[in-house]
Enzyme design. Structure first.
Site, short mmCIF file in Angstrom:
data_model
loop_
_atom_site.label_atom_id
_atom_site.label_comp_id
_atom_site.label_asym_id
_atom_site.label_seq_id
_atom_site.Cartn_x
_atom_site.Cartn_y
_atom_site.Cartn_z
N TYR A 78 0.86 -1.18 0.00
CA TYR A 78 0.00 0.00 0.00
C TYR A 78 0.90 1.24 0.00
O TYR A 78 1.32 1.73 1.04
CB TYR A 78 -0.95 -0.01 1.20
CG TYR A 78 -2.16 -0.88 0.95
CD1 TYR A 78 -2.80 -0.85 -0.29
CD2 TYR A 78 -2.67 -1.71 1.92
CE1 TYR A 78 -3.90 -1.64 -0.54
CE2 TYR A 78 -3.77 -2.51 1.67
CZ TYR A 78 -4.38 -2.47 0.44
OH TYR A 78 -5.46 -3.25 0.19
N LYS A 95 4.84 -14.11 -2.15
CA LYS A 95 4.99 -14.36 -3.59
C LYS A 95 6.49 -14.29 -3.87
O LYS A 95 6.97 -13.50 -4.69
CB LYS A 95 4.19 -13.30 -4.38
CG LYS A 95 4.13 -13.54 -5.86
CD LYS A 95 3.29 -14.74 -6.25
CE LYS A 95 3.36 -14.95 -7.75
NZ LYS A 95 2.75 -16.23 -8.17
N ASP A 147 -11.00 -10.50 2.79
CA ASP A 147 -12.32 -10.30 2.19
C ASP A 147 -12.82 -11.61 1.59
O ASP A 147 -13.99 -11.98 1.73
CB ASP A 147 -12.25 -9.24 1.07
CG ASP A 147 -12.60 -7.84 1.57
OD1 ASP A 147 -12.41 -7.60 2.78
OD2 ASP A 147 -13.03 -6.99 0.76
N ASP A 192 -1.40 -16.31 -4.86
CA ASP A 192 -2.38 -16.70 -5.86
C ASP A 192 -2.90 -18.11 -5.58
O ASP A 192 -4.10 -18.39 -5.65
CB ASP A 192 -1.82 -16.57 -7.29
CG ASP A 192 -0.39 -17.10 -7.42
OD1 ASP A 192 0.23 -17.44 -6.38
OD2 ASP A 192 0.12 -17.17 -8.55
N ASP A 208 -5.38 -7.99 3.12
CA ASP A 208 -6.64 -7.30 2.88
C ASP A 208 -7.49 -8.10 1.89
O ASP A 208 -8.68 -8.36 2.12
CB ASP A 208 -6.34 -5.90 2.33
CG ASP A 208 -7.52 -4.96 2.44
OD1 ASP A 208 -8.50 -5.31 3.14
OD2 ASP A 208 -7.48 -3.88 1.83
P1 ATP Z 1 -13.75 -0.97 0.90
O1 ATP Z 1 -12.79 -0.84 -0.22
O2 ATP Z 1 -13.98 0.31 1.67
O3 ATP Z 1 -13.48 -2.15 1.80
P2 ATP Z 1 -15.50 -2.30 -0.87
O4 ATP Z 1 -15.48 -1.63 -2.18
O5 ATP Z 1 -14.66 -3.51 -0.67
O6 ATP Z 1 -15.17 -1.24 0.27
P3 ATP Z 1 -17.92 -2.85 0.57
O7 ATP Z 1 -18.41 -1.50 0.96
O8 ATP Z 1 -17.33 -3.68 1.64
O9 ATP Z 1 -16.98 -2.70 -0.67
O10 ATP Z 1 -19.13 -3.65 -0.08
C1 ATP Z 1 -18.94 -4.76 -0.95
C2 ATP Z 1 -20.28 -5.49 -1.10
O11 ATP Z 1 -20.60 -6.15 0.13
C3 ATP Z 1 -21.45 -4.54 -1.40
O12 ATP Z 1 -22.36 -5.16 -2.29
C4 ATP Z 1 -22.09 -4.35 -0.05
O13 ATP Z 1 -23.46 -4.08 -0.10
C5 ATP Z 1 -21.83 -5.68 0.65
N1 ATP Z 1 -21.66 -5.47 2.09
C6 ATP Z 1 -20.59 -4.95 2.72
N2 ATP Z 1 -20.79 -4.89 4.03
C7 ATP Z 1 -22.02 -5.37 4.27
C8 ATP Z 1 -22.81 -5.56 5.45
N3 ATP Z 1 -22.36 -5.22 6.68
N4 ATP Z 1 -24.05 -6.08 5.32
C9 ATP Z 1 -24.51 -6.45 4.12
N5 ATP Z 1 -23.83 -6.29 2.97
C10 ATP Z 1 -22.59 -5.75 3.02
#
Ligand code: ATP
Length: 383
Positions: free
Chosen positions: A160, A213, A274, A246, A270
């Site tokens: 980052y 990696k 996710d 990967d 990160d």
């Molecule tokens: P960031 O980069 O800030 O982490 P992001 O672009 O990864 O954000 P999020 O805001 O986490 O995206 O959302 C990704 C998807 O997951 C969206 O469709 C969102 O609606 C869903 N989502 C995220 N958090 C929740 C939650 N607490 N409840 C339900 N849906 C969620």
């Protein structure tokens, strides 16, 4: 499936064993920061605060005194900065706080180039350890039903580029058609995060996977591999293996239940967390704690979710469980078992709520944010 109690056990796991400082002041009130942030933060942060208040009361702990601090779009409008100086000055004095998500993509142009609020705060307070459990909750249909792992993510440097310079950005454009970025990996940062991973593994299933990696980024991510092998020699009771990032993404999908503690650099962590969060249920169930030697910050793994913000549809689970992790850790700092009891009550209340079939829309249910929160709040008082 055996469940590893990573949430209630977490504070101990990254506490004194990792060389963290202990605060033996008697607890009279618990002062905690509350930063709602943007988007669904305005819904899930108050939800977590409500559950924390009930859990502390049920556990006979000192009551919480919330210190509400501006952050995000509202703070830009009022103070001209997403993280205003008074917010940072207040955090300096607090042992812990709950941070809502931020939606910096929506900020006015002049504020988009700045370090995002979460990154700025992590960097400012050296919250080097980002602990992200991905555990399937009862009653939740998960893509990987036996997933029960913890990602230990280095939080202060790595790929980052925006947090790698004393001043300016580590991302730059020498010509309009060439963009470059600087990655930073230091031995000190590798060592302290790898030690957290090994300490945590000793309290779980005694297995660490270091993700890198090293075949192409040999000096940077390769340092994680070298350091993990060195530190692994001092932990013969813990099994160490390693994966390319990967391949790790594929392994998480195919056999995510095989992993215990996964340690890696900032950006890899990160992305993988996710993925692990979604595979174990939904991003809305994935909690996280950011910790230094003296402070801790609860921050859900998800973002501001602008697509559902304001509709009372967000899943507050991730934020609620992050708050539980925060309480447990503060309980260790203060030597106050009532905080650990409150944390356990929250974790148990969330699990019994999901087990009973109550779910928000992201998990295919009908419960609103506030309905789910009320269910959990009612359950924290039960023994
Ligand atoms: P960031 O980069 O800030 O982490 P992001 O672009 O990864 O954000 P999020 O805001 O986490 O995206 O959302 C990704 C998807 O997951 C969206 O469709 C969102 O609606 C869903 N989502 C995220 N958090 C929740 C939650 N607490 N409840 C339900 N849906 C969620």
């Amino acid at each position: 499936m055996p469940h590893s109690p990573v949430l209630p056990g977490l504070a101990r796991d990254i506490g004194p064993a990792a060389g963290l400082v202990r605060d033996d002041d008697p607890v009279t009130t618990l002062q905690l920061g509350l930063l709602e942030g943007d988007g669904i933060g305005r819904e899930v942060v108050p939800a977590a605060a409500r559950v924390v208040e009930s859990a502390l009361a049920a556990a006979g702990a000192a009551p919480v005194e919330w210190v509400r601090l501006p952050l995000g779009a509202d703070a830009i409008a009022e103070f001209g900065a997403a993280v205003p100086e008074p917010t940072l000055a207040a955090l300096e004095r607090l042992p812990g706080w709950i941070l809502g998500p931020h939606d910096n993509a929506s900020y006015p142009e002049a504020h988009r180039a700045a370090l995002p609020p979460g990154g700025l705060i992590r960097h400012r307070f050296d919250l080097f350890a980002n602990i992200r459990p991905a555990t399937v909750l009862p009653g939740v249909r998960a893509t990987v039903p036996d997933m029960d792992l913890v990602i230990v993510r280095e939080n202060t440097e790595g790929f980052y580029a925006d947090r790698n310079m004393y001043t300016g950005s580590g991302e730059f454009m020498p010509t309009p058609d060439v963009a470059m970025a600087v990655a930073v990996v230091t031995r000190r940062a590798c060592e302290r995060i790898v030690r957290v991973a090994f300490d945590l593994a000793r309290r779980r299933r005694r297995r660490v996977t270091v993700v890198h990696k090293a075949n192409v980024l040999s000096l940077t991510t390769g340092m994680y591999l070298d350091v993990a092998r060195e530190i692994g020699r001092d932990h013969p009771d813990v099994t160490l293996d390693d994966q390319h990032v990967d391949a790790m993404a594929a392994h998480l999908v195919r056999r995510g239940g095989d992993f215990d503690v996964v340690v890696t650099e900032n950006m890899f962590g990160d992305i993988l967390s996710d993925l692990a969060g979604e595979l174990s249920g939904s991003l809305g169930t994935a909690p996280s704690l950011n910790a230094s030697q003296t402070k801790a910050m609860a921050q859900a793994a998800h973002g501001a979710a602008p697509d559902i913000a304001g509709h009372n549809r967000a899943n507050p689970t991730a934020m609620i469980l992050s708050a539980a992790m925060l309480l447990y850790r503060l309980g260790e700092f203060r030597g106050d078992p009532t905080l650990a009891d409150a944390a356990r009550r929250i974790t148990r209340a969330v699990r019994t709520t999901t087990e009973s079939g109550v779910a928000t829309a992201d998990l295919g249910g009908l419960a609103s944010t506030s309905q789910f929160t009320e269910m959990v709040t009612a359950r924290v008082a039960r023994r």
